[in-house]
Enzyme design. Structure first.
Site, mmCIF file in Angstrom:
data_model
loop_
_atom_site.group_PDB
_atom_site.id
_atom_site.type_symbol
_atom_site.label_atom_id
_atom_site.label_comp_id
_atom_site.label_asym_id
_atom_site.label_seq_id
_atom_site.Cartn_x
_atom_site.Cartn_y
_atom_site.Cartn_z
ATOM 1 N N GLY B 34 0.790 -1.223 0.000
ATOM 2 C CA GLY B 34 0.000 0.000 0.000
ATOM 3 C C GLY B 34 0.822 1.274 0.000
ATOM 4 N N CYS B 243 -27.605 -9.974 -15.759
ATOM 5 C CA CYS B 243 -27.062 -9.561 -17.050
ATOM 6 C C CYS B 243 -28.019 -9.980 -18.154
ATOM 7 C CB CYS B 243 -25.694 -10.209 -17.255
ATOM 8 S SG CYS B 243 -25.059 -10.023 -18.950
ATOM 9 N N CYS B 246 -25.904 -12.896 -20.390
ATOM 10 C CA CYS B 246 -25.522 -14.200 -19.850
ATOM 11 C C CYS B 246 -26.319 -14.592 -18.613
ATOM 12 C CB CYS B 246 -24.025 -14.237 -19.578
ATOM 13 S SG CYS B 246 -23.556 -13.290 -18.113
ATOM 14 N N CYS B 268 -22.950 -7.482 -18.480
ATOM 15 C CA CYS B 268 -21.683 -7.596 -17.759
ATOM 16 C C CYS B 268 -20.667 -6.600 -18.319
ATOM 17 C CB CYS B 268 -21.073 -8.993 -17.939
ATOM 18 S SG CYS B 268 -21.958 -10.271 -17.052
ATOM 19 N N CYS B 274 -18.699 -12.624 -19.528
ATOM 20 C CA CYS B 274 -20.019 -12.720 -20.146
ATOM 21 C C CYS B 274 -20.000 -13.726 -21.308
ATOM 22 C CB CYS B 274 -20.425 -11.339 -20.649
ATOM 23 S SG CYS B 274 -22.181 -11.150 -20.959
#
Lengths: 273, 282, 257
Positions: B34, B243, B246, B268, B274
């Site tokens: 980080g 979605c 899909c 998606c 997808c």
């Protein structure tokens, strides 16, 4: 009747402090002790070095010489051991500890509230910031503290989500004071807290500062050029001229029976309507 | 090595000294999860803002046997993704793919693939502004001190403002996180939907900011917490419908306008996810 | 005779006026006094002789130039002329009370709060302080409608009654009274006399200045003749001294600039 206990523990000591930008510019030979619960006024004209001294005392600017010693060590003190006095040399401890002190145990009220506020965020966020810095992570409690403190400084708690820009100068100053006092600091530095405000607004602020100082048992170092403000708020005064303290003592004594030629001049120059 | 298709360039465009310098910075970044490590960023043959930071990291970690995938907002077929993929095909001659599972290195802008990443994969983020504290403290000198001393109270000021003005935390992307309980980090402008994927990830995650010449990292199996309040806990986006293509109910959906009558559907954002779901069904 | 609570030994006061070439202005020489608990010592001397000077020295407003000014406690003495500045506000909070001639008006603070303050400063409970303040104000016949108002606009007599209530509420063991009855009518003078008698009964030592002969007769246990000690009594020189002190705001309404 027994002798009253007149000694309070020392909170902050200035030991032979010097911070000079040039001959007579800045401050030098400053020695004093601030005790717990005391309000110490530093008075003098502009250029007398009182603002430089405040910067040195409040950890913002290292002195050329001398020490600022803070007596930590009470329970809850940053890094201090409970019940044990620990004298911290402000400029010898790590920056981390010094900044933690400033954030948690000390407060600084700037003359211009814009220097002490975050203008881009709401009044509530301004008040809550120091609490968040201390780890408060409950929005509802932060908000309650914000509203409580806005009330204490006589701001309308309904304006908690308003930006400080929409507040008048006097309101901004009160918001800055709420923001500073919300964490109940042990020591507060104030730089001309009533400067730049209308007279009627000043009176309100002074009354508020007097009450809060008493209620919270604050120790305060107050810089002002206004002797009436000093009389009202300060227990003790130091009079500065050309970087040096020319006279120090009980506020009433300095103002009623000044000894030093400069203090006499300063005190007698004030208009008394 | 150095079997670049375009023989006018060193393998993966950057010279070996530069790659070594960046790898050293990456090692430091991995060692301090980080933490923003400065590096000597080079000019890349494209403008800042197009992923030059991510590309320099990709160039530095890429080997001849790697398989590269590049996505932009989850899609493999957007201009930025296509250009970067073509660039590395030309200067490194590496295999490229659109299939998440087959990639060993994935460079991304603004998304994390839906398919859970593995230990043998590296995800490289393009970062516009690496400093999460900048919105409240413009001084770089000061923000570095704030990181060093863990003075992160101001991060909650921003979240507080969100709740005060919107009733909830309205930050939806570039949602700040705390890495390994120490550094507050900007995860780049990924939707907050993706934040949980940063937590205890199997894959190494690297972040590169070209303009600001900073890089940082989340090593595998690192705790990554999204900042929040006790009474306003972190939440990810959710949709009322699956979605439209899909039928996925577990992926990040983009809203697509499909005609000039304002009709819309949600699909998606991760095109590979997808497509592979649709193929499985077929 | 009980042992004294306050004593002065060869007390001197000199002002040095730097604006006038460092001219030294001796105003008091060799003053001795002794004040016991439960007694009221009244300063006697012509008008303008500078009687308040002594009260201000005991209250810390004026420095002691020479001699000793001492408080005697059961367990030891406290020398006021050498008291450090930081000790004074605690001493005033707990030991020395001062009723000045005029009220120092603090803007916006209500009469009731002005009276409550000495108790609040000791950490006294707000409701108790309020009850005691209201009882005193009622006793001094200050109309209830004024309690909520800041005394800035009050008449001289009304302000003085607020001041008296503030001075008596905290029951300091030593009270300094600077003409507390000057602007009062007969009925209220009577109340003040009663307050003083009650204070005496509590054992309060009082040092006072009273113009009103009748009041003086009634409250004084002893008179302290200042004539021989005050060096500038009532002459032109006295005017110089009071000019010098004219900037001192203790005796005038505080104003905020």
């Amino acid at each position: 009747m027994k002798r009253p206990q007149l000694e309070r523990p020392a909170l902050l000591e200035a030991r032979a402090i010097q911070r000079l930008y040039g001959p007579g510019k800045g401050c030098e030979e400053i020695d004093f002790t601030l005790h717990q619960g005391e309000v110490l006024g530093i008075v003098g004209e502009s250029g007398s070095g009182k603002s430089t001294l405040l910067r040195v005392l409040s950890g913002l600017e290292a002195p050329d010489r001398g020490q600022v010693v803070y007596h930590a060590g009470e329970a809850g003190s940053v890094g201090g051991s409970p019940g044990k006095d620990e004298a911290l040399d402000l400029y010898a401890i790590s920056e981390a500890r010094r900044r933690a002190l400033l954030r948690m145990e000390w407060g600084l009220v700037h003359q211009n509230p814009r220097d002490g506020l975050r203008l881009g965020v709401s009044a509530g966020a301004n008040v809550g910031e120091r609490l968040m810095a201390l780890g408060q992570r409950h929005y509802g409690e932060l908000r309650a503290a914000g509203q409580d403190w806005m009330g204490r400084v006589e701001l309308d708690p309904a304006r908690i989500d308003d930006a400080p820009q929409t507040f008048s100068g006097g309101m901004q100053q009160r918001l800055q004071i709420a923001r500073t006092l919300v964490t109940q600091p042990r020591l507060v530095f104030m730089d001309e807290p009533t400067g730049g405000l209308d007279v009627s607004v000043q009176a309100r602020l002074l009354d508020m500062l007097r009450t809060l100082t008493r209620e919270l048992g604050l120790s305060v170092i107050l810089v002002t050029h206004d002797l009436a403000v000093a009389r009202l708020l300060a227990h003790r005064l130091m009079v500065m001229r050309r970087g040096r303290v020319v006279e120090a003592g009980l506020t009433d004594q300095i103002l009623d029976d000044p000894q030093h030629p400069y203090t006499q001049l300063l005190v007698s120059s004030v208009l008394t309507p | 090595m150095n079997t670049a298709i375009d023989s006018g360039y060193n393998f993966a465009y950057l010279d070996e000294q530069t790659k070594r310098m960046i790898r050293r910075a990456l090692l430091k970044a991995v060692a301090i999860p980080g933490y923003q490590v400065p590096f000597g960023g080079r000019e890349m043959p494209m403008p800042y803002g197009w992923g030059t930071g991510g590309m320099q990291l990709t160039a530095s970690v890429l080997g001849a046997d790697d398989t590269l995938k590049v996505i932009d907002q989850g899609a493999d077929d957007t201009t930025n993704a296509v250009s970067i993929r073509a660039f590395f095909e030309r200067v490194a001659g590496v295999e490229t793919t659109t299939a998440t599972a087959q990639a060993s290195v994935i460079q991304t802008r603004h998304r994390i693939p839906e398919k859970t990443l593995r230990a043998d994969q590296i995800l490289i983020f393009q970062v516009p502004i690496p400093e999460p504290l900048r919105f409240i403290e413009p001084s770089e000198e000061e923000t570095r001190v704030m990181h060093a001393l863990e003075e992160y109270g101001v991060m909650h000021v921003k979240l507080y403002e969100d709740i005060a003005h919107h009733g909830h935390i309205a930050t939806t992307y570039a949602y700040p996180v705390k890495v390994d309980g120490r550094y507050v980090m900007d995860p780049s402008p990924i939707p907050k939907f993706d934040n949980p994927k940063l937590h205890m990830s199997e894959a190494l995650m690297l972040f590169g900011a070209g303009r600001e010449k900073r890089l940082y990292a989340i090593p595998p199996h690192t705790r990554v917490e999204s900042l929040d309040f006790e009474d306003h806990p972190f939440e990810i986006q959710a949709w009322d419908e699956p979605c439209a293509i899909c039928g996925a109910t577990d992926s990040y959906l983009d809203e697509v306008i499909i005609d000039d009558q304002g009709a819309r559907m949600f699909v998606c954002s991760d095109t590979d996810y997808c497509n592979s779901r649709s193929e499985e069904k077929a | 005779m009980t042992s004294p609570f306050l004593t002065a030994r060869r007390l001197d006061k000199t002002f040095v006026l730097h604006a006038q070439g460092g001219q030294a202005l001796p105003v008091m020489r060799g003053l001795d006094l002794s004040l016991s608990p439960g007694k009221c010592l009244v300063l006697a001397g012509r008008s303008g002789i500078g009687k308040s000077t002594l009260l201000k020295m005991v209250n810390g407003n004026y420095r002691v130039s020479g001699g000793q000014l001492t408080l005697h406690f059961e367990d030891g003495e406290l020398e006021l002329s050498a008291l450090p500045a930081h000790a004074w506000h605690l001493l005033r909070r707990d030991v020395i009370g001062y009723v000045s001639q005029f009220l120092r008006v603090v803007p916006r603070v209500s009469a009731r709060e002005v009276v409550m303050e000495p108790l609040l400063a000791r950490g006294c409970d707000v409701s108790e302080a309020r009850a005691r303040a209201e009882a005193l104000l009622a006793r001094l016949n200050l109309p209830e409608r004024l309690w909520e108002l800041a005394p800035g606009t009050f008449s001289g007599g009304e302000q003085q009654r607020v001041n008296i209530a503030r001075g008596f509420i905290a029951e300091h063991p030593l009270l300094l009274l600077d003409e507390p009855t000057a602007s009062l009518d007969a009925a209220n003078r009577e109340v003040v006399v009663q307050l003083i008698e009650e204070a005496k009964a509590r054992g309060t030592a009082m040092l006072g200045i009273f113009h009103d002969e009748e009041v003086r007769e009634r409250v004084a246990d002893r008179l302290l003749e200042l004539e021989g000690h005050m060096l500038l009594g009532g002459t032109d020189a006295d005017r110089t001294a009071s000019d010098h002190t004219s900037f001192r705001q203790t005796d005038s309404g505080e104003s905020l600039s």
